[in-house]
Design a protein around this motif. Structure first.
Motif, PDB file in Angstrom:
ATOM      1  N   GLN A 289     -55.253  -0.083 -23.023  1.00 69.68           N
ATOM      2  CA  GLN A 289     -53.796   0.090 -23.070  1.00 69.68           C
ATOM      3  C   GLN A 289     -53.107  -1.212 -23.452  1.00 69.68           C
ATOM      4  O   GLN A 289     -52.110  -1.205 -24.180  1.00 69.68           O
ATOM      5  N   TYR A 290     -53.642  -2.326 -22.980  1.00 72.63           N
ATOM      6  CA  TYR A 290     -53.074  -3.619 -23.363  1.00 72.63           C
ATOM      7  C   TYR A 290     -53.208  -3.837 -24.868  1.00 72.63           C
ATOM      8  O   TYR A 290     -52.274  -4.334 -25.513  1.00 72.63           O
ATOM      9  N   LEU A 291     -54.332  -3.457 -25.445  1.00 73.87           N
ATOM     10  CA  LEU A 291     -54.520  -3.587 -26.893  1.00 73.87           C
ATOM     11  C   LEU A 291     -53.485  -2.761 -27.653  1.00 73.87           C
ATOM     12  O   LEU A 291     -52.994  -3.175 -28.709  1.00 73.87           O
ATOM     13  N   GLY A 292     -53.152  -1.583 -27.125  1.00 79.83           N
ATOM     14  CA  GLY A 292     -52.114  -0.776 -27.762  1.00 79.83           C
ATOM     15  C   GLY A 292     -50.771  -1.476 -27.739  1.00 79.83           C
ATOM     16  O   GLY A 292     -50.016  -1.444 -28.716  1.00 79.83           O
ATOM     17  N   LEU A 293     -50.462  -2.148 -26.612  1.00 74.68           N
ATOM     18  CA  LEU A 293     -49.208  -2.896 -26.522  1.00 74.68           C
ATOM     19  C   LEU A 293     -49.210  -4.080 -27.488  1.00 74.68           C
ATOM     20  O   LEU A 293     -48.196  -4.366 -28.137  1.00 74.68           O
ATOM     21  N   VAL A 294     -50.344  -4.770 -27.584  1.00 75.33           N
ATOM     22  CA  VAL A 294     -50.472  -5.897 -28.516  1.00 75.33           C
ATOM     23  C   VAL A 294     -50.196  -5.442 -29.945  1.00 75.33           C
ATOM     24  O   VAL A 294     -49.507  -6.125 -30.710  1.00 75.33           O
ATOM     25  N   SER A 295     -50.732  -4.282 -30.311  1.00 74.81           N
ATOM     26  CA  SER A 295     -50.525  -3.763 -31.663  1.00 74.81           C
ATOM     27  C   SER A 295     -49.041  -3.539 -31.942  1.00 74.81           C
ATOM     28  O   SER A 295     -48.530  -3.908 -33.004  1.00 74.81           O
TER      29      SER A 295
ATOM     30  N   SER B  77     -39.017   2.648 -17.252  1.00 69.98           N
ATOM     31  CA  SER B  77     -37.926   1.928 -16.597  1.00 69.98           C
ATOM     32  C   SER B  77     -38.399   0.691 -15.841  1.00 69.98           C
ATOM     33  O   SER B  77     -37.584  -0.077 -15.321  1.00 69.98           O
ATOM     34  N   ASP B  78     -39.721   0.491 -15.760  1.00 74.39           N
ATOM     35  CA  ASP B  78     -40.265  -0.717 -15.137  1.00 74.39           C
ATOM     36  C   ASP B  78     -40.007  -1.928 -16.038  1.00 74.39           C
ATOM     37  O   ASP B  78     -39.757  -1.768 -17.241  1.00 74.39           O
ATOM     38  N   PRO B  79     -40.094  -3.146 -15.487  1.00 76.11           N
ATOM     39  CA  PRO B  79     -39.891  -4.335 -16.326  1.00 76.11           C
ATOM     40  C   PRO B  79     -40.781  -4.354 -17.564  1.00 76.11           C
ATOM     41  O   PRO B  79     -40.309  -4.703 -18.654  1.00 76.11           O
ATOM     42  N   LEU B  80     -42.055  -3.986 -17.431  1.00 75.57           N
ATOM     43  CA  LEU B  80     -42.945  -3.956 -18.597  1.00 75.57           C
ATOM     44  C   LEU B  80     -42.481  -2.903 -19.596  1.00 75.57           C
ATOM     45  O   LEU B  80     -42.489  -3.140 -20.811  1.00 75.57           O
ATOM     46  N   GLY B  81     -42.064  -1.736 -19.084  1.00 75.35           N
ATOM     47  CA  GLY B  81     -41.582  -0.685 -19.971  1.00 75.35           C
ATOM     48  C   GLY B  81     -40.325  -1.103 -20.718  1.00 75.35           C
ATOM     49  O   GLY B  81     -40.188  -0.846 -21.927  1.00 75.35           O
ATOM     50  N   LEU B  82     -39.402  -1.762 -20.022  1.00 72.66           N
ATOM     51  CA  LEU B  82     -38.174  -2.224 -20.674  1.00 72.66           C
ATOM     52  C   LEU B  82     -38.473  -3.314 -21.701  1.00 72.66           C
ATOM     53  O   LEU B  82     -37.860  -3.355 -22.777  1.00 72.66           O
ATOM     54  N   TYR B  83     -39.423  -4.184 -21.365  1.00 68.74           N
ATOM     55  CA  TYR B  83     -39.813  -5.252 -22.298  1.00 68.74           C
ATOM     56  C   TYR B  83     -40.371  -4.656 -23.592  1.00 68.74           C
ATOM     57  O   TYR B  83     -39.968  -5.044 -24.697  1.00 68.74           O
ATOM     58  N   MET B  84     -41.296  -3.705 -23.460  1.00 67.32           N
ATOM     59  CA  MET B  84     -41.906  -3.113 -24.652  1.00 67.32           C
ATOM     60  C   MET B  84     -40.879  -2.324 -25.466  1.00 67.32           C
ATOM     61  O   MET B  84     -40.896  -2.362 -26.701  1.00 67.32           O
ATOM     62  N   THR B  85     -39.976  -1.631 -24.772  1.00 70.36           N
ATOM     63  CA  THR B  85     -38.950  -0.885 -25.495  1.00 70.36           C
ATOM     64  C   THR B  85     -38.054  -1.825 -26.288  1.00 70.36           C
ATOM     65  O   THR B  85     -37.715  -1.558 -27.445  1.00 70.36           O
ATOM     66  N   ALA B  86     -37.677  -2.946 -25.673  1.00 70.21           N
ATOM     67  CA  ALA B  86     -36.823  -3.916 -26.369  1.00 70.21           C
ATOM     68  C   ALA B  86     -37.529  -4.483 -27.589  1.00 70.21           C
ATOM     69  O   ALA B  86     -36.929  -4.588 -28.674  1.00 70.21           O
ATOM     70  N   ILE B  87     -38.811  -4.857 -27.437  1.00 74.82           N
ATOM     71  CA  ILE B  87     -39.578  -5.397 -28.568  1.00 74.82           C
ATOM     72  C   ILE B  87     -39.653  -4.379 -29.701  1.00 74.82           C
ATOM     73  O   ILE B  87     -39.432  -4.699 -30.882  1.00 74.82           O
ATOM     74  N   CYS B  88     -39.952  -3.133 -29.357  1.00 71.40           N
ATOM     75  CA  CYS B  88     -40.100  -2.098 -30.388  1.00 71.40           C
ATOM     76  C   CYS B  88     -38.769  -1.786 -31.055  1.00 71.40           C
ATOM     77  O   CYS B  88     -38.715  -1.527 -32.268  1.00 71.40           O
ATOM     78  N   LEU B  89     -37.677  -1.814 -30.303  1.00 78.42           N
ATOM     79  CA  LEU B  89     -36.364  -1.556 -30.908  1.00 78.42           C
ATOM     80  C   LEU B  89     -35.994  -2.652 -31.898  1.00 78.42           C
ATOM     81  O   LEU B  89     -35.383  -2.375 -32.938  1.00 78.42           O
ATOM     82  N   VAL B  90     -36.363  -3.899 -31.578  1.00 77.49           N
ATOM     83  CA  VAL B  90     -36.142  -4.985 -32.543  1.00 77.49           C
ATOM     84  C   VAL B  90     -36.905  -4.702 -33.832  1.00 77.49           C
ATOM     85  O   VAL B  90     -36.380  -4.867 -34.945  1.00 77.49           O
ATOM     86  N   GLY B  91     -38.155  -4.269 -33.689  1.00 77.65           N
ATOM     87  CA  GLY B  91     -38.963  -3.936 -34.862  1.00 77.65           C
ATOM     88  C   GLY B  91     -38.372  -2.787 -35.658  1.00 77.65           C
ATOM     89  O   GLY B  91     -38.373  -2.803 -36.897  1.00 77.65           O
ATOM     90  N   ILE B  92     -37.841  -1.775 -34.960  1.00 76.49           N
ATOM     91  CA  ILE B  92     -37.263  -0.614 -35.646  1.00 76.49           C
ATOM     92  C   ILE B  92     -35.985  -1.002 -36.381  1.00 76.49           C
ATOM     93  O   ILE B  92     -35.748  -0.579 -37.522  1.00 76.49           O
ATOM     94  N   VAL B  93     -35.153  -1.822 -35.740  1.00 74.28           N
ATOM     95  CA  VAL B  93     -33.923  -2.296 -36.407  1.00 74.28           C
ATOM     96  C   VAL B  93     -34.286  -3.114 -37.653  1.00 74.28           C
ATOM     97  O   VAL B  93     -33.661  -2.968 -38.715  1.00 74.28           O
ATOM     98  N   ALA B  94     -35.304  -3.967 -37.515  1.00 77.45           N
ATOM     99  CA  ALA B  94     -35.744  -4.773 -38.656  1.00 77.45           C
ATOM    100  C   ALA B  94     -36.236  -3.884 -39.784  1.00 77.45           C
ATOM    101  O   ALA B  94     -35.930  -4.112 -40.960  1.00 77.45           O
ATOM    102  N   TYR B  95     -37.014  -2.849 -39.440  1.00 77.04           N
ATOM    103  CA  TYR B  95     -37.507  -1.924 -40.470  1.00 77.04           C
ATOM    104  C   TYR B  95     -36.353  -1.182 -41.134  1.00 77.04           C
ATOM    105  O   TYR B  95     -36.319  -1.029 -42.365  1.00 77.04           O
ATOM    106  N   ALA B  96     -35.386  -0.721 -40.318  1.00 79.06           N
ATOM    107  CA  ALA B  96     -34.237   0.000 -40.878  1.00 79.06           C
ATOM    108  C   ALA B  96     -33.468  -0.883 -41.856  1.00 79.06           C
ATOM    109  O   ALA B  96     -32.990  -0.414 -42.893  1.00 79.06           O
ATOM    110  N   TYR B  97     -33.374  -2.160 -41.531  1.00 82.15           N
ATOM    111  CA  TYR B  97     -32.681  -3.095 -42.418  1.00 82.15           C
ATOM    112  C   TYR B  97     -33.422  -3.246 -43.745  1.00 82.15           C
ATOM    113  O   TYR B  97     -32.805  -3.202 -44.818  1.00 82.15           O
ATOM    114  N   THR B  98     -34.739  -3.437 -43.692  1.00 83.19           N
ATOM    115  CA  THR B  98     -35.498  -3.617 -44.939  1.00 83.19           C
ATOM    116  C   THR B  98     -35.567  -2.331 -45.755  1.00 83.19           C
ATOM    117  O   THR B  98     -35.698  -2.388 -46.980  1.00 83.19           O
ATOM    118  N   ALA B  99     -35.502  -1.170 -45.078  1.00 83.73           N
ATOM    119  CA  ALA B  99     -35.594   0.108 -45.790  1.00 83.73           C
ATOM    120  C   ALA B  99     -34.239   0.614 -46.270  1.00 83.73           C
ATOM    121  O   ALA B  99     -34.173   1.582 -47.031  1.00 83.73           O
TER     122      ALA B  99
END
Length: 429
Positions: free
Chosen positions: A35-41, A162-184
């Motif tokens: 599961q950690y490897l999935g988060l790293v990806s 809603s846990d700290p780890l869950g919120l952290y991963m959601t924030a990281i992924c949302l940054v990636g999605i916003v970045a992708y939306a900008y480039t696309a």
């Protein structure tokens, strides 16, 4: 590449380990590792999308754009390796909840993400696939990242969103999605400056394209490059070219294009006076003359940044020896222009090197021009990768260190270097 950017990535990749062990107490350690490897990806892909935006702060954090794009490439490859390991190592944990339709849909989204990314990353590193086909397919890579994010959100895992780890991963992924939306997004969304071609002329075996701004001009330094979308020729997809003239008050730009690949060959035939152009940039930190004597080595169309640097060379700058290697004088871009500049600047010495007459430029040739001791010099190179590597090795016995050997390895798309590794291994046998 900057330590700041690498450090930021390392911290982001390790951050889940702050919370994950506590959530995994009493559970399968191997599944927890998967599961950690999935988060790293997901984290690596989010950073790769962030770098791809070419936002102004990217170079400040990750280094000049050529270095940032190398980080981008290895983030993508690392994400793919982590994802394959995550898929291979069973991540299922008992007692986390029932297998609902939503969970099954999340598992399907994960499979779509895995195989989609695997295909696109393979196309990226298979450099024999035409650039335009790679570029077209690469725009879909964010869709599979979104599928991976949905997989993460709704799959059974040992922590809540809603846990700290869950919120952290959601924030990281949302940054990636916003970045992708900008480039696309459509090209009009990205900041660019409108220009118009005012002249196209032959320069040896290359084409020099002059253009003037139709509004606020691009502000740049000699040696920098920008992304040019030649919309008037039907090639609106931005492509990087070094600006081959020094800045002036008019805001005029010039790029020199050699037909070295599929896109540049088509461009050199399609460009004409009056066509509109969009310009994004500038980028890069190549070549800043200072108090240390410098040697500039250009090969072929690699002369472009040095043409701008020569024009802007200050009278009080340290001496510069420019070695310009080309096959024959009639193929050399901007040769007459550089000869005129060198004649007007006592601190610039131009040494043309025609390989038809003198043979290929090597370390001995450079040393014969500059002197046998390069320990007190900065050497700047722009030209073919193979020549750059060969000269770097050949000039080391003359005192050239990696710290004083400067170049921009700006390659948007590169392989893994497996062929070069194989050649080295065969040579050792």
């Amino acid at each position: 590449m900057k330590i700041l950017g690498i450090g930021l990535i390392v911290v982001a990749l390790l951050a889940p380990l702050i919370w994950l062990p506590a959530h995994g107490q009493g559970k399968d350690v191997i599944a927890l590792g998967s599961q950690y490897l999935g988060l790293v990806s997901l984290i690596a892909m989010a950073f790769a999308h962030l770098i791809a935006t070419r936002w102004r702060g990217v170079e400040a954090v990750f280094g000049p754009m050529d270095q940032s794009y190398r980080v981008h490439k290895w983030l993508g490859i690392g994400a793919m390796v982590a994802l394959l390991l995550h898929d291979t190592i069973d991540a299922e944990m008992k007692g986390l909840g029932p297998e609902t339709l939503l969970v099954e849909a999340a598992e399907t989204a994960g499979e779509i993400s895995l195989y989609g990314l695997l295909i696109l990353v393979t196309i990226t590193i298979a450099v024999f696939i035409p650039y335009h086909l790679w570029k077209w397919t690469h725009r879909f890579i964010g869709i599979f990242f979104v599928a991976g994010f949905l997989h993460y959100l709704f799959i059974l895992k040992p922590f809540k969103n809603s846990d700290p780890l869950g919120l952290y991963m959601t924030a990281i992924c949302l940054v990636g999605i916003v970045a992708y939306a900008y480039t696309a997004a459509p090209r009009g969304v990205r900041p660019s400056r409108p220009y118009r071609i005012t002249g196209v002329s032959s320069e040896g075996n290359a084409v020099a394209v002059q253009m003037m701004p139709e509004g606020k001009p691009v502000r740049y330094r000699a040696g920098q490059f920008a992304f040019f979308g030649f919309t008037g020729s039907g090639m609106a997809e931005p492509h990087p070219f070094t600006i081959s003239k020094a800045p002036d008050d008019t805001g005029a730009l010039r790029v020199t294009i050699a037909p070295l690949g599929d896109l540049t060959a088509r461009l050199s035939r399609a460009l004409a006076e009056g066509q509109p152009v969009t310009v994004e940039g500038p980028y890069g930190h190549f070549g800043r003359p200072g108090k240390t004597p410098q040697v500039w080595i250009a090969a072929g169309v690699g002369i472009t940044p040095f043409t701008a640097l020569a024009q802007s060379l200050a009278p009080d700058a340290a001496p510069v020896t420019m070695i310009y290697a080309f096959r024959s004088a009639d193929e050399a871009a901007h040769l007459a222009e550089l000869e005129a500049i060198a004649a007007d600047k006592p601190n610039l010495t131009l040494v043309p090197w025609a390989s038809e007459e003198k043979g290929r430029l090597d370390g001995e040739g450079v040393a014969s021009i500059t002197g046998k001791d390069l320990s007190g010099h900065r050497v700047l190179f722009c030209g073919p990768v193979a020549m750059r590597r060969a000269l770097g090795l050949a000039l080391a016995p003359f005192g050239l260190t990696a710290r004083n050997y400067h170049y921009e390895a700006f390659e948007i798309r590169t392989g893994l270097g497996l062929r070069r590794l194989a050649i080295k291994l065969i040579d050792r046998i």
